[in-house]
Design a protein around this motif. Structure first.
Motif, PDB file in Angstrom:
ATOM      1  N   PRO A 112       0.841  -1.203   0.000  1.00 57.37           N
ATOM      2  CA  PRO A 112       0.000   0.000   0.000  1.00 57.37           C
ATOM      3  C   PRO A 112       0.878   1.257   0.000  1.00 57.37           C
TER       4      PRO A 112
ATOM      5  N   TYR B 121       0.943   5.738   0.095  1.00 57.74           N
ATOM      6  CA  TYR B 121       0.403   7.095   0.136  1.00 57.74           C
ATOM      7  C   TYR B 121       1.597   8.026   0.311  1.00 57.74           C
TER       8      TYR B 121
ATOM      9  N   ASP C  21      -3.435   5.080  -2.660  1.00 58.19           N
ATOM     10  CA  ASP C  21      -4.629   5.804  -2.213  1.00 58.19           C
ATOM     11  C   ASP C  21      -4.588   7.270  -2.635  1.00 58.19           C
TER      12      ASP C  21
ATOM     13  N   ARG D 297      -6.876   3.993  -5.832  1.00 58.62           N
ATOM     14  CA  ARG D 297      -8.114   4.278  -5.132  1.00 58.62           C
ATOM     15  C   ARG D 297      -8.205   5.790  -4.901  1.00 58.62           C
TER      16      ARG D 297
ATOM     17  N   LYS E 103      -7.534   8.698   0.870  1.00 56.99           N
ATOM     18  CA  LYS E 103      -6.783   7.906   1.836  1.00 56.99           C
ATOM     19  C   LYS E 103      -7.769   7.090   2.654  1.00 56.99           C
ATOM     20  N   LEU E 104      -7.902   5.797   2.309  1.00 58.15           N
ATOM     21  CA  LEU E 104      -8.973   4.957   2.854  1.00 58.15           C
ATOM     22  C   LEU E 104      -8.507   4.023   3.962  1.00 58.15           C
TER      23      LEU E 104
ATOM     24  N   ALA F 207      -6.863  -1.164   2.242  1.00 59.76           N
ATOM     25  CA  ALA F 207      -5.948  -1.347   1.110  1.00 59.76           C
ATOM     26  C   ALA F 207      -5.536  -2.811   0.993  1.00 59.76           C
TER      27      ALA F 207
END
Length: 242
Positions: A9, A11, A38, A63, A66-67, A72
């Motif tokens: 993942p 970010y 994200d 995506r 920021k989930l 993720a």
């Protein structure tokens, strides 16, 4: 196609993402990579796209927003299960997890583990570049998890793992509720409750030297309260495999 997929993942990891990708692909065994980005505003996804022509085994899922780490990984797990991977890995993008250890985690699963954890604490405390308060917080968090849940894993919050496919096929992803540190705890706890063989492989964890840590007090708070909620919820849940 490889039988192994590494889910990373991201970010805002532009400082690390190209180096980590090249390092994984330099290993003697082919690990495919799935980046779950994200919506990084720093251009992380664009760097990944620029490398995909060079590396056909590099995959990208983007995506919006920021989930959270947990969602993720669940996105990545579902993506992997739609394909033929037998070994599915979690790994950070920032080199806190040494890509060379992917081979050792895979070997542990080949030798009988259902989940292999890259453990910072199974042989003492093997952490580099963390301030002492961070080391103590992490170490005692694992002690707290063991006390509440009665599992024996020394590094309950570890995020460097290899799952055999059957584990992710068995765990109902829609029932995994946490997104930060507690996600890592919940996945281990659930795998153990389903009777899977979870083993710890000693690693040396080195804190990032590039980019910014995503850790926050909110994530620790979620873990502290979430462990109790998770344990209580397990009293009313059937962990029998189908």
């Amino acid at each position: 196609m490889s039988d192994s997929l590494v889910i990373i993942p991201t970010y805002n990891e532009k400082e690390n993402i190209e180096r980590i990708i090249r390092k994984v692909f330099s290993l003697p065994f082919l690990f495919e990579i799935l980046i779950i980005d994200d919506g990084s505003p720093d251009g992380t996804a664009e760097i990944v796209k620029s490398l995909q022509e060079e590396y056909p085994a590099l995959h990208l899922e983007q995506r919006t927003g920021k989930l959270g780490l947990g969602t993720a990984y669940i996105h990545g797990f579902k993506w992997a299960l739609q394909r033929k991977y037998e070994f599915i890995f979690e790994m950070d993008a920032d080199f806190s997890h040494n890509p060379d250890d992917l081979v050792r985690l895979r070997e542990a699963c080949l030798n009988g583990a259902d989940v292999a954890i890259g453990s910072r604490y199974v042989n003492g405390v093997n952490v580099v570049n963390w301030p002492m308060n961070r080391v103590l917080m992490s170490y005692f968090a694992s002690m707290y998890v063991r006390f509440i849940t009665r599992i024996t894993i020394q590094d309950a919050t570890a995020g460097f793992k290899c799952y055999r496919r059957i584990v992710l096929e068995t765990i109902p992803m829609d029932k995994i509720r946490f997104v930060g540190y507690a996600f890592q705890i919940e996945m281990k706890f659930t795998a153990i409750k389903y009777g899977f063989n979870v083993v710890e492989v000693p690693i040396i964890f080195t804190d990032r030297t590039e980019g910014v840590s995503k850790m926050s007090t909110r994530i620790f708070r979620e873990a502290f309260v979430g462990v109790i909620q998770m344990k209580m919820g397990s009293w009313f849940r059937n962990y029998k495999r189908a």
